[in-house]
Design a protein around this motif. Structure first.
Motif, PDB file in Angstrom:
ATOM      1  N   UNK A  84       0.803  -1.231   0.000  1.00 22.18           N
ATOM      2  CA  UNK A  84       0.000   0.000   0.000  1.00 22.18           C
ATOM      3  C   UNK A  84       0.834   1.279   0.000  1.00 22.18           C
ATOM      4  N   UNK A  85       2.065   1.233   0.535  1.00 19.70           N
ATOM      5  CA  UNK A  85       2.888   2.439   0.527  1.00 19.70           C
ATOM      6  C   UNK A  85       3.299   2.839  -0.878  1.00 19.70           C
ATOM      7  N   UNK A  86       3.317   1.882  -1.793  1.00 24.40           N
ATOM      8  CA  UNK A  86       3.633   2.202  -3.185  1.00 24.40           C
ATOM      9  C   UNK A  86       2.386   2.620  -3.957  1.00 24.40           C
ATOM     10  N   UNK A  87       1.226   2.223  -3.458  1.00 27.97           N
ATOM     11  CA  UNK A  87      -0.017   2.531  -4.171  1.00 27.97           C
ATOM     12  C   UNK A  87      -0.623   3.860  -3.738  1.00 27.97           C
ATOM     13  N   UNK A  88      -0.528   4.184  -2.439  1.00 30.61           N
ATOM     14  CA  UNK A  88      -1.187   5.373  -1.915  1.00 30.61           C
ATOM     15  C   UNK A  88      -0.160   6.339  -1.328  1.00 30.61           C
ATOM     16  N   UNK A  89      -0.413   7.615  -1.551  1.00 30.53           N
ATOM     17  CA  UNK A  89       0.486   8.683  -1.104  1.00 30.53           C
ATOM     18  C   UNK A  89      -0.361   9.791  -0.491  1.00 30.53           C
ATOM     19  N   UNK A 110      -2.297  -6.680   2.477  1.00 27.24           N
ATOM     20  CA  UNK A 110      -1.706  -7.560   3.503  1.00 27.24           C
ATOM     21  C   UNK A 110      -1.736  -6.957   4.899  1.00 27.24           C
ATOM     22  N   UNK A 111      -1.684  -5.627   5.012  1.00 30.84           N
ATOM     23  CA  UNK A 111      -1.563  -4.985   6.312  1.00 30.84           C
ATOM     24  C   UNK A 111      -2.792  -5.175   7.202  1.00 30.84           C
ATOM     25  N   UNK A 112      -3.943  -5.455   6.611  1.00 23.77           N
ATOM     26  CA  UNK A 112      -5.141  -5.714   7.413  1.00 23.77           C
ATOM     27  C   UNK A 112      -5.545  -7.183   7.341  1.00 23.77           C
ATOM     28  N   UNK A 113      -4.740  -7.991   6.653  1.00 26.70           N
ATOM     29  CA  UNK A 113      -4.981  -9.430   6.601  1.00 26.70           C
ATOM     30  C   UNK A 113      -6.128  -9.857   5.730  1.00 26.70           C
ATOM     31  N   UNK A 118     -14.923  -0.931   5.333  1.00 25.05           N
ATOM     32  CA  UNK A 118     -15.175   0.519   5.402  1.00 25.05           C
ATOM     33  C   UNK A 118     -15.772   0.971   6.729  1.00 25.05           C
ATOM     34  N   UNK A 119     -16.370   0.047   7.485  1.00 24.05           N
ATOM     35  CA  UNK A 119     -16.954   0.413   8.776  1.00 24.05           C
ATOM     36  C   UNK A 119     -15.982   0.251   9.923  1.00 24.05           C
ATOM     37  N   UNK A 120     -14.782  -0.238   9.655  1.00 19.28           N
ATOM     38  CA  UNK A 120     -13.791  -0.486  10.698  1.00 19.28           C
ATOM     39  C   UNK A 120     -12.859   0.725  10.802  1.00 19.28           C
ATOM     40  N   UNK A 121     -12.906   1.422  11.936  1.00 22.72           N
ATOM     41  CA  UNK A 121     -12.080   2.617  12.111  1.00 22.72           C
ATOM     42  C   UNK A 121     -10.597   2.272  12.123  1.00 22.72           C
ATOM     43  N   UNK A 122     -10.249   1.097  12.642  1.00 23.68           N
ATOM     44  CA  UNK A 122      -8.841   0.699  12.693  1.00 23.68           C
ATOM     45  C   UNK A 122      -8.280   0.529  11.281  1.00 23.68           C
ATOM     46  N   UNK A 123      -9.077  -0.075  10.407  1.00 18.77           N
ATOM     47  CA  UNK A 123      -8.627  -0.234   9.019  1.00 18.77           C
ATOM     48  C   UNK A 123      -8.399   1.125   8.364  1.00 18.77           C
ATOM     49  N   UNK A 124      -9.332   2.013   8.564  1.00 21.93           N
ATOM     50  CA  UNK A 124      -9.210   3.345   7.965  1.00 21.93           C
ATOM     51  C   UNK A 124      -7.993   4.081   8.512  1.00 21.93           C
ATOM     52  N   UNK A 125      -7.746   3.948   9.796  1.00 26.27           N
ATOM     53  CA  UNK A 125      -6.601   4.620  10.406  1.00 26.27           C
ATOM     54  C   UNK A 125      -5.287   4.011   9.910  1.00 26.27           C
ATOM     55  N   UNK A 126      -5.224   2.693   9.763  1.00 22.95           N
ATOM     56  CA  UNK A 126      -4.008   2.036   9.286  1.00 22.95           C
ATOM     57  C   UNK A 126      -3.660   2.504   7.873  1.00 22.95           C
ATOM     58  N   UNK A 127      -4.656   2.548   6.991  1.00 25.32           N
ATOM     59  CA  UNK A 127      -4.388   2.957   5.611  1.00 25.32           C
ATOM     60  C   UNK A 127      -4.000   4.429   5.539  1.00 25.32           C
ATOM     61  N   UNK A 128      -4.607   5.260   6.407  1.00 28.00           N
ATOM     62  CA  UNK A 128      -4.202   6.659   6.437  1.00 28.00           C
ATOM     63  C   UNK A 128      -2.774   6.829   6.906  1.00 28.00           C
ATOM     64  N   UNK A 129      -2.360   6.002   7.879  1.00 24.43           N
ATOM     65  CA  UNK A 129      -0.978   6.052   8.362  1.00 24.43           C
ATOM     66  C   UNK A 129      -0.007   5.664   7.256  1.00 24.43           C
TER      67      UNK A 129
END
Length: 559
Positions: A84-89, A110-113, A118-129
């Motif tokens: 995801x670090x190569x896909x999103x900036x 892979x980072x969220x397995x 979309x309803x999971x705040x942890x997933x959204x926060x991980x991708x934003x990080x």
């Protein structure tokens, strides 16, 4: 149940990564995630040499993936990303993921397995990080590279790559200090004075300090038969006029600080600017801009042959600053002016491409060769002007007539009669180097006249003469080719007939693109008061390059 996946990845060659190796490990991570769930990759979207800062809509394969999301029969059920670090900036994830959610296509990382919820705040926060980490990593790389380049320039004065300035040539400077690069055969380069062109640079500085101007120096150099910088390196300057010196070429030489023997870096920078200030979500683009002189990085000591002294260089800059003190700065135009004939209109006197000029709310085209370049033996008025409205209607009318359904057969027959024999185009390439060899000999003789070393010049004169003899022998052995057939010409004409039908309704910017695709070339002859129109359709890459034909016409201007 088998789940069909589309894979997306990206690699940027800025960090010298191998695209094949990067694609392989990103695919490996993606497959390791989905194969245990019964997933299989059926489509790949992989962008190469595209910076992560470019938004998805401007990456070719990422944009194609977004288009596939809209198709009901897209061929895959979900999308997997290996890194995801190569896909999103930055904030690209928050701007892109809603499209996946809207079209009901799960996005796996892979980072969220597994799929992102979309309803999971942890997933959204991980991708934003990860988007923030991607932006921070790129910024850190830029800072480290800038600091390293600045230190190498200031302390070592190492040649950092690129083409050598006019007046210099490259020489070997030993193995690369990096052991890994040295093991691969990489070597350092340094600038050394060219025995011919360095004399020209010194003469330009000397004469300018006597009070001569740009155009005066350019005309004198052209009269003496000295090759201009673009003609001295024709392979990398095919897009430039090589017949004569221009005043801009003289100015570039007079403002280049590397002629003092110092290495100078950071004259330009790359800025990221918004594509649309009204829509920040479109992202940014990179633009190159000049730095002020106080930000230039100079080597502490001279590191290569000096062609002028620091004192003379500074005197030249003071003179240029005084001359520029009375000039005004023009306010930039709020919007880009549309020119329908951009890039297809040429001057009949000098065969140079005419430049667009906006006057009285109308598009004009002009050629100012005498005001910019030295006299190259071409009779040319001081200014050549043509109003776009005088010719645009005639061009569209001729195209509609020549490529309309009623005249298609007649046009094909006419172009078949005027088909270009491939032998003609094949023989053009060998003769260009022959003329260049003759010009080099003339240049070396001119260098002798201005004080060049005869012992060093005579071997250089014999080298192009030997090359000329060799090319003459190769020219005699050029094989014969086959002219274009009627069937091949028919295939090309039928492909562009539909494009011609769009010309009348297109706006100016679209017209320019259509004319270029058609292979249209307009040549304006002011003394004869007409424009010669020529269409040379370009065959598709899969066809033989020998398929060439042209259609010409003379369009009379309104008196």
């Amino acid at each position: 149940m088998t789940i069909k996946f589309g894979f997306y990845g990206r690699v940027s060659t800025e960090d010298n990564q191998d695209p094949q190796a990067s694609r392989a490990w990103q695919l490996h991570r993606a497959r390791a995630l989905i194969e245990s769930r019964g997933g299989v990759i059926v489509a790949e979207f992989f962008d190469v040499d595209k910076s992560r800062s470019i938004p998805w809509q401007l990456r070719p394969h990422a944009a194609a993936l977004l288009e596939e999301l809209k198709a009901p029969r897209r061929g895959f059920d979900a999308v997997v990303i290996g890194e995801p670090q190569r896909a999103f900036y930055g904030n690209q994830y928050s701007l892109t993921f809603p499209l996946f959610e809207h079209f009901g296509v799960p996005l796996w990382v892979p980072e969220v397995g597994g799929p992102i919820d979309p309803a999971n705040e942890a997933h959204d926060m991980i991708m934003g990080v990860f988007g923030g980490l991607s932006k921070g990593e790129r910024n850190r790389i830029k800072i480290r590279v800038w600091a390293a380049m600045a230190a190498i320039t200031a302390t070592e004065g190492r040649f950092l790559g690129g083409r050598p300035p006019y007046g210099y040539q490259l020489a070997d400077a030993g193995p690369h200090p990096n052991p890994g690069k040295a093991a691969d055969g990489r070597r350092l380069r340094r600038l050394v004075a060219d025995p011919v062109t360095s004399l020209v640079v010194r003469w330009i500085y000397r004469e300018f300090l006597k009070g001569r101007g740009y155009l005066d120096l350019a005309e004198e150099l052209t009269l003496q038969g000295i090759l201009c910088p673009s003609a001295s390196d024709p392979e990398r300057n095919k897009h430039r006029d090589q017949r004569a010196w221009s005043k801009y070429a003289v100015r570039v030489i007079l403002t280049n600080p590397r002629y003092t023997g110092h290495q100078v870096w950071n004259k330009q920078r790359k800025d990221e600017v918004l594509l649309n200030v009204e829509n920040v979500a479109l992202g940014t683009t990179t633009k190159q801009r000049w730095n002020t002189k106080d930000k230039w990085i100079w080597s502490e000591h001279p590191v290569h042959d000096a062609l002028v002294s620091v004192e003379d260089y500074q005197r030249v800059q003071d003179i240029l600053a005084k001359r520029a003190s009375g000039q005004y700065s023009q306010r930039p135009h709020p919007t880009r002016r549309p020119y329908a004939l951009r890039g297809v209109l040429f001057c009949g006197y000098c065969e140079c491409r005419m430049q667009g000029s906006w006057n009285n709310q109308q598009a004009y085209y002009r050629c100012r060769l005498p005001a910019q370049d030295a006299n190259a033996g071409v009779h040319h008025p001081k200014m050549v002007y043509l109003r776009e409205a005088e010719i645009l209607g005639e061009v569209d009318g001729w195209l509609a007539t020549a490529f309309g359904p009623d005249a298609l057969e007649r046009t094909i027959a006419a172009m078949s009669e005027q088909a270009i024999d491939p032998n003609e185009t094949t023989q053009l390439d060998p003769r260009k180097p022959l003329a260049m060899c003759d010009r080099k000999v003339s240049q070396y003789r001119s260098a002798l006249d201005v004080g060049g070393d005869s012992i060093e010049m005579f071997p250089r004169i014999s080298e192009p003469k030997n090359e000329s003899d060799c090319r003459e022998e190769k020219l005699k052995a050029v094989p014969a080719g086959q002219p274009a057939s009627v069937a091949e010409i028919r295939s090309m004409i039928e492909e562009i007939a539909d494009v011609v039908s769009l010309v009348a309704e297109a706006d100016a910017s679209d017209k320019a693109e259509i004319y270029t695709r058609l292979g249209l070339k307009l040549t304006y002859y002011p003394d004869k008061h007409y424009v010669e129109a020529r269409v040379e359709p370009r065959p598709s890459p899969v066809r033989s390059v020998s398929v060439r034909a042209r259609l010409t016409a003379v369009l009379r201007l309104n008196a």
